[in-house]
Scaffold this active site. Structure first.
Site, mmCIF file in Angstrom:
data_model
loop_
_atom_site.group_PDB
_atom_site.id
_atom_site.type_symbol
_atom_site.label_atom_id
_atom_site.label_comp_id
_atom_site.label_asym_id
_atom_site.label_seq_id
_atom_site.Cartn_x
_atom_site.Cartn_y
_atom_site.Cartn_z
ATOM 1 N N VAL A 1 5.163 -1.681 0.693
ATOM 2 C CA VAL A 1 4.787 0.141 0.528
ATOM 3 C C VAL A 1 5.673 0.983 1.099
ATOM 4 O O VAL A 1 6.318 1.815 0.418
ATOM 5 C CB VAL A 1 3.382 0.320 0.475
ATOM 6 C CG1 VAL A 1 2.905 1.687 0.067
ATOM 7 C CG2 VAL A 1 2.239 -0.835 -0.065
ATOM 8 N N VAL B 1 -7.604 2.840 -1.387
ATOM 9 C CA VAL B 1 -8.543 2.221 -2.473
ATOM 10 C C VAL B 1 -7.786 2.035 -3.931
ATOM 11 O O VAL B 1 -7.529 2.917 -4.333
ATOM 12 C CB VAL B 1 -9.865 2.734 -2.435
ATOM 13 C CG1 VAL B 1 -10.762 1.907 -3.457
ATOM 14 C CG2 VAL B 1 -10.429 2.890 -1.117
ATOM 15 N N ILE C 1 -4.289 3.914 -8.652
ATOM 16 C CA ILE C 1 -5.385 4.633 -9.345
ATOM 17 C C ILE C 1 -5.870 5.756 -8.807
ATOM 18 O O ILE C 1 -6.405 5.607 -7.510
ATOM 19 C CB ILE C 1 -6.789 3.777 -9.566
ATOM 20 C CG1 ILE C 1 -5.958 2.678 -10.312
ATOM 21 C CG2 ILE C 1 -7.756 4.437 -10.524
ATOM 22 C CD1 ILE C 1 -7.182 1.469 -10.400
ATOM 23 N N GLY D 1 2.215 -13.993 -6.428
ATOM 24 C CA GLY D 1 2.375 -13.108 -5.274
ATOM 25 C C GLY D 1 1.047 -12.252 -5.255
ATOM 26 O O GLY D 1 1.211 -11.344 -4.630
ATOM 27 N N LYS E 1 -13.147 -1.487 1.182
ATOM 28 C CA LYS E 1 -12.721 -0.586 0.145
ATOM 29 C C LYS E 1 -14.153 -0.250 -0.229
ATOM 30 O O LYS E 1 -14.385 1.268 -0.523
ATOM 31 C CB LYS E 1 -11.841 -1.147 -1.262
ATOM 32 C CG LYS E 1 -10.660 -1.427 -0.692
ATOM 33 C CD LYS E 1 -9.867 -2.147 -1.820
ATOM 34 C CE LYS E 1 -8.784 -2.708 -1.596
ATOM 35 N NZ LYS E 1 -8.011 -3.853 -2.365
HETATM 36 N N1 HSE Z 1 -5.161 -7.943 -1.794
HETATM 37 C C1 HSE Z 1 -5.275 -6.694 -2.243
HETATM 38 C C2 HSE Z 1 -5.638 -6.974 -3.672
HETATM 39 C C3 HSE Z 1 -4.199 -5.804 -2.141
HETATM 40 O O1 HSE Z 1 -5.677 -8.013 -4.175
HETATM 41 O O2 HSE Z 1 -6.276 -6.168 -4.584
HETATM 42 C C4 HSE Z 1 -4.271 -4.314 -2.419
HETATM 43 O O3 HSE Z 1 -5.154 -3.835 -1.457
#
Ligand code: HSE
Length: 331
Positions: free
Chosen positions: A17, A133, A137, A188, A206
């Protein structure tokens, strides 16, 4: 050429990121300056190892291992290191030195949100966390601002892309749990250690953040009920399908009234049966969706990519524009 004033931005972390945030900030600096009314100067990027291989080529002169020196003198600090420490210490330093903070660190916010927000309030700074979160989005700002005048009854959310991908493979392609996890890993979607995703921990972090925003109260992360998807079998998925349901890992939060009449907030994460008629049933692959039920607004669904470096960078840059505008307005 307009002679803009400068807002100094420190970036902590250059992973998937952080490196995209740096790339987009450097590439789109002029456009962002026009939107903000100030030049956003990337003062430096704090990394653990200056020589590490990165997805994106970043200017060598911006890289430093000295995060604390970078923080001093920054107007805005973007924390994208992840983990609890040293991220927590750096954020506290940034707030105490008068900077606004942007973070995508859901684990830190879930565990130490109240401490960080109290500190920010005390020093008159802001913490922005749209990226924490559901990545790209927009959901934090809608809950915090757009829906602040409404009463939210309940949120049902698919906030973990990896587990949604796995359950969707099992439902639509007939994969076993093992095969679906293997495919997720190859594409991935899963980390080398999949426990955070598969065990529901990421979704629970989250859920804590969504619950505290939706219900304007701090939530004890240890009080969030959590069940992962590891025990779900192809037979259960099949039986659910035949009955008109799909199994989704849901993060659910709502107001509750205890038996003694006291009001509280419930937050829980578990694999749930979702009717095929419900909009959440149509959330496929690694996508996320947050379904909000509000008193006046009625049902709203926020849907899109819930992970990915460049997608998450979009949320961070949105926060950066907001923070920079606030900085400019504040003089
Ligand atoms: N591992 C998390 C997911 C990445 O699969 O949503 C994003 O927070």
């Amino acid at each position: 050429m307009i002679d803009y004033r400068t807002v100094r931005v420190a970036l902590l972390g250059a992973g998937s990121v952080g490196s995209q945030v740096a790339r987009l900030l450097l590439a789109n600096g002029d456009e962002l300056a026009a939107r903000v009314g100030a030049k956003l100067e990337l003062a430096g990027i704090a990394v653990r190892n200056v020589d590490a291989e990165r997805d994106v080529d970043l200017p060598r002169e911006l890289l430093t291992t000295d995060a604390e020196s970078l923080i001093v003198g920054a107007d805005i600090v973007i924390e994208l290191m992840g983990g609890i420490e040293p991220a927590r210490t750096h954020i506290l330093s940034a707030l105490n030195s008068g900077a606004d903070v942007i973070t995508g660190n859901k684990a830190l916010l879930a565990a130490h949100g109240p401490e960080l927000f109290a500190q920010a309030e005390q020093v008159g700074a802001e913490i922005y966390y749209e990226a924490a979160v559901a990545a790209a989005i927009p959901i934090i700002r809608p809950l915090r601002d757009s829906l602040a005048g409404d009463n939210i009854h309940r949120i049902l959310a698919i906030v973990n892309g990896s587990t949604n991908f796995i359950l969707d493979r099992m439902d639509r392609f007939g994969d076993s749990m093992e095969d679906a996890q293997k495919t997720a890993f190859e594409l991935g979607f899963l980390e080398a250690d999949p426990t955070l995703d598969v065990g529901g921990y990421d979704a629970a972090q989250k859920a804590t953040i969504l619950a505290s925003l939706a219900f304007h109260s701090s939530i004890d992360p240890d009080g969030v009920y959590r069940e992962g998807i590891d025990t779900i079998t192809a037979e259960q998925i099949d039986a659910a399908r035949k009955a008109g349901y799909v199994i989704k890992l849901l993060a659910i939060t709502e107001r509750i009234t205890a038996e003694d009449g006291t009001a509280g907030v419930s937050a829980r994460v578990y694999p749930a049966l979702v009717s095929r008629e419900h909009p959440l049933a149509a959330v496929h692959g690694g996508n996320n969706a947050v379904f909000v039920e509000a008193e006046a607004a009625g049902p709203l669904m926020f849907y899109g990519a819930g992970a990915g470096g460049v997608q998450t960078a979009s949320a961070v840059l949105g926060d950066l524009v907001s923070a920079a505008r606030r900085h400019v307005a504040g003089g």
